[in-house]
Enzyme design. Sequence first.
Site, PDB file in Angstrom:
ATOM      1  N   CYS A   6       2.705   8.495   2.065  1.00 46.32           N
ATOM      2  CA  CYS A   6       2.994   7.224   2.857  1.00 46.32           C
ATOM      3  C   CYS A   6       3.426   6.147   2.176  1.00 46.32           C
ATOM      4  O   CYS A   6       2.770   5.365   1.369  1.00 46.32           O
ATOM      5  CB  CYS A   6       1.906   6.967   3.883  1.00 46.32           C
ATOM      6  SG  CYS A   6       2.197   5.682   4.949  1.00 46.32           S
ATOM      7  N   CYS A  27       3.565  -5.971  16.675  1.00 47.76           N
ATOM      8  CA  CYS A  27       2.719  -4.968  17.346  1.00 47.76           C
ATOM      9  C   CYS A  27       1.178  -5.589  17.590  1.00 47.76           C
ATOM     10  O   CYS A  27       0.734  -5.629  16.374  1.00 47.76           O
ATOM     11  CB  CYS A  27       2.942  -3.570  16.856  1.00 47.76           C
ATOM     12  SG  CYS A  27       4.572  -3.090  16.591  1.00 47.76           S
ATOM     13  N   GLU A  58       0.782  -1.231  -0.086  1.00 52.07           N
ATOM     14  CA  GLU A  58       0.072   0.041  -0.020  1.00 52.07           C
ATOM     15  C   GLU A  58       0.838   1.335   0.057  1.00 52.07           C
ATOM     16  O   GLU A  58       1.826   1.435   0.546  1.00 52.07           O
ATOM     17  CB  GLU A  58      -0.840  -0.081   1.175  1.00 52.07           C
ATOM     18  CG  GLU A  58      -2.142  -1.154   1.335  1.00 52.07           C
ATOM     19  CD  GLU A  58      -2.875  -0.765   2.656  1.00 52.07           C
ATOM     20  OE1 GLU A  58      -3.265  -1.875   2.878  1.00 52.07           O
ATOM     21  OE2 GLU A  58      -2.999   0.141   2.992  1.00 52.07           O
ATOM     22  N   CYS A  63      -1.684  -3.629  15.434  1.00 48.91           N
ATOM     23  CA  CYS A  63      -1.456  -3.187  13.767  1.00 48.91           C
ATOM     24  C   CYS A  63      -1.875  -4.555  13.001  1.00 48.91           C
ATOM     25  O   CYS A  63      -1.410  -5.503  12.987  1.00 48.91           O
ATOM     26  CB  CYS A  63       0.121  -3.134  13.665  1.00 48.91           C
ATOM     27  SG  CYS A  63       0.518  -2.499  12.140  1.00 48.91           S
ATOM     28  N   CYS A  96       4.762  -7.577   8.440  1.00 48.29           N
ATOM     29  CA  CYS A  96       5.860  -7.135   9.048  1.00 48.29           C
ATOM     30  C   CYS A  96       6.049  -8.001  10.219  1.00 48.29           C
ATOM     31  O   CYS A  96       5.182  -8.813  10.680  1.00 48.29           O
ATOM     32  CB  CYS A  96       5.264  -5.607   9.779  1.00 48.29           C
ATOM     33  SG  CYS A  96       6.426  -5.129  10.686  1.00 48.29           S
ATOM     34  N   CYS A 110      -2.519   1.872   7.568  1.00 48.47           N
ATOM     35  CA  CYS A 110      -1.801   1.166   6.639  1.00 48.47           C
ATOM     36  C   CYS A 110      -1.821  -0.285   6.793  1.00 48.47           C
ATOM     37  O   CYS A 110      -1.861  -0.554   8.137  1.00 48.47           O
ATOM     38  CB  CYS A 110      -0.195   1.941   6.475  1.00 48.47           C
ATOM     39  SG  CYS A 110      -0.078   3.040   5.413  1.00 48.47           S
TER      40      CYS A 110
HETATM   41  N1  SAH Z   1       6.935   0.125  11.313  1.00 53.12           N
HETATM   42  C1  SAH Z   1       7.153   1.381  11.339  1.00 53.12           C
HETATM   43  C2  SAH Z   1       6.484   1.975  10.202  1.00 53.12           C
HETATM   44  C3  SAH Z   1       5.144   1.614   9.905  1.00 53.12           C
HETATM   45  S1  SAH Z   1       3.742   1.721  11.075  1.00 53.12           S
HETATM   46  C4  SAH Z   1       6.447   1.890  12.977  1.00 53.12           C
HETATM   47  O1  SAH Z   1       5.769   1.214  13.413  1.00 53.12           O
HETATM   48  O2  SAH Z   1       6.810   3.057  13.198  1.00 53.12           O
HETATM   49  C5  SAH Z   1       3.355   3.584  11.125  1.00 53.12           C
HETATM   50  C6  SAH Z   1       2.432   3.951  12.127  1.00 53.12           C
HETATM   51  O3  SAH Z   1       1.142   3.732  12.215  1.00 53.12           O
HETATM   52  C7  SAH Z   1       3.166   3.676  13.665  1.00 53.12           C
HETATM   53  O4  SAH Z   1       3.500   4.647  14.553  1.00 53.12           O
HETATM   54  C8  SAH Z   1       2.217   2.572  13.856  1.00 53.12           C
HETATM   55  O5  SAH Z   1       2.134   2.198  15.113  1.00 53.12           O
HETATM   56  C9  SAH Z   1       0.994   3.400  13.513  1.00 53.12           C
HETATM   57  N2  SAH Z   1      -0.354   2.363  13.607  1.00 53.12           N
HETATM   58  C10 SAH Z   1      -0.377   1.160  13.236  1.00 53.12           C
HETATM   59  N3  SAH Z   1      -1.587   0.524  13.364  1.00 53.12           N
HETATM   60  C11 SAH Z   1      -2.479   1.472  13.820  1.00 53.12           C
HETATM   61  C12 SAH Z   1      -3.725   1.680  13.990  1.00 53.12           C
HETATM   62  N4  SAH Z   1      -4.657   0.692  13.690  1.00 53.12           N
HETATM   63  N5  SAH Z   1      -4.311   3.038  14.092  1.00 53.12           N
HETATM   64  C13 SAH Z   1      -3.322   4.058  14.269  1.00 53.12           C
HETATM   65  N6  SAH Z   1      -2.139   4.076  13.983  1.00 53.12           N
HETATM   66  C14 SAH Z   1      -1.472   2.826  13.593  1.00 53.12           C
HETATM   67 FE1  SF4 Z   2       5.103  -3.364  12.092  1.00 50.39          FE
HETATM   68 FE2  SF4 Z   2       2.814  -2.352  12.462  1.00 50.39          FE
HETATM   69 FE3  SF4 Z   2       4.382  -2.661  14.431  1.00 50.39          FE
HETATM   70 FE4  SF4 Z   2       5.072  -0.728  12.701  1.00 50.39          FE
HETATM   71  S1  SF4 Z   2       3.375  -0.776  13.971  1.00 50.39           S
HETATM   72  S2  SF4 Z   2       6.607  -2.494  13.462  1.00 50.39           S
HETATM   73  S3  SF4 Z   2       4.208  -1.952  10.852  1.00 50.39           S
HETATM   74  S4  SF4 Z   2       3.784  -4.209  13.329  1.00 50.39           S
END
Ligand code: SAH
Ligand code: SF4
Length: 368
Positions: A117, A128, A96, A131, A124, A355
């Site tokens: 973005c 987390c 994406e 996510c 990944c 994303c």
């Molecule tokens: N992996 C990297 C970059 C991609 S995630 C990172 O974790 O920083 C980009 C941002 O989106 C991160 O801050 C992540 O925690 C946030 N994010 C992930 N899932 C989300 C959600 N459901 N709602 C809001 N932010 C989210």
């Molecule tokens: Fe990976 Fe999502 Fe955690 Fe970013 S927030 S490190 S994309 S699992």
Amino acid sequence: MKFTPAQPALTGETLDTLTEKLRERGEPAFRAKQILDWLYKKRVGEWDQMTSLPKPLRAWLAETFDLLPAALVLNKQSTDVTDKLLLGLRDQSLIETVIIRVPQEGVGLEHSRKTICISTQVGCAMGCVFCASGLDGLKRDLSAGEIVAQLLQVCQIEDARTPRARAELASFDNIVVMGMGEPLANYDALIRALTIVNAPWGLGFGARRITISTSGLVPKILKLADEPLGFRLAISLHGATDAVREKIMPVNKAYPLAKLIPAVRAFSEKHGRMVTLEFILIAGVNDALEQAEKLRDLARDLHAHVNLIPYNTVAGLPWERPSITRQERFAEVLRRARISVTLRREKGHDIDAACGQLRLQTEKAREN
Ligand code: SAH
Ligand code: SF4
């Protein structure tokens, strides 16, 4: 985990690597710059449009390189402010790329603040719990060419929106590496791609307008601090204490705050610029006022900007965003201490684009 395409992508070549490949073929040195001009300045979509090149050279290029290794599968315009592009790669993987246009007060959409973005991995591995990108783990790293190709796809979308003037990438305010994947886990491809994005022979986009977001891979943050190009850094903090952070971000076990915070400080001291601490607000998980106070202390200590993001719900996951009142109360703790803080308003639900979700929906549909 690694995908080796039949042909390397032209978008993954630097001026040096392309010059070398052409030299081996007996081509003069100026050809590489000429080819990259067709790709990045004139943005042609076919080899035969590179009309200043001799035909045999064009034929060799077409045999040797993949011109654009990412094809547009779907453009989901969820509102007039976001375009979520779903791109298909040569191995059928999906990634994406999101365009976000935030209108400025009192002016039309054409004067909006525009951000792109981009993704760096398919899936990944960081796990987390909140996510969508990490739900199915890591499929593979993106190549540098696949990272750069996302921006060329964005240029094409913009060109179509503003048919009279070819929209330069420079018309965008920022590129954020916040799409699918952990960018610092794909370090070499990331740096190569951003070098191409930044270079005058490439997309010519200023490093200071590129933000890399990481979940906190400490050794790579320190390595990034030593890179000659001054990219901006955002840290996905999401917990202001180890107890809260490690519940939602497994990376905190390897790199707890006692390791992460000094690395962030080292980065910001080297670059002399503010780092951003991202903090998703998840109801009942990290939205207590004690977390706000701890976050305030960390931000003050690091002289960091804080970006509070109300959680975007993900289908199949139990987490929710707190009420507006609770979000405001949390933000107020920081504001009172004069911390630089933004709390995205309701519009953000759509804008944040969470994303990874579009890909997830499409993968699910494929399985059915
Ligand atoms: N992996 C990297 C970059 C991609 S995630 C990172 O974790 O920083 C980009 C941002 O989106 C991160 O801050 C992540 O925690 C946030 N994010 C992930 N899932 C989300 C959600 N459901 N709602 C809001 N932010 C989210
Ligand atoms: Fe990976 Fe999502 Fe955690 Fe970013 S927030 S490190 S994309 S699992």
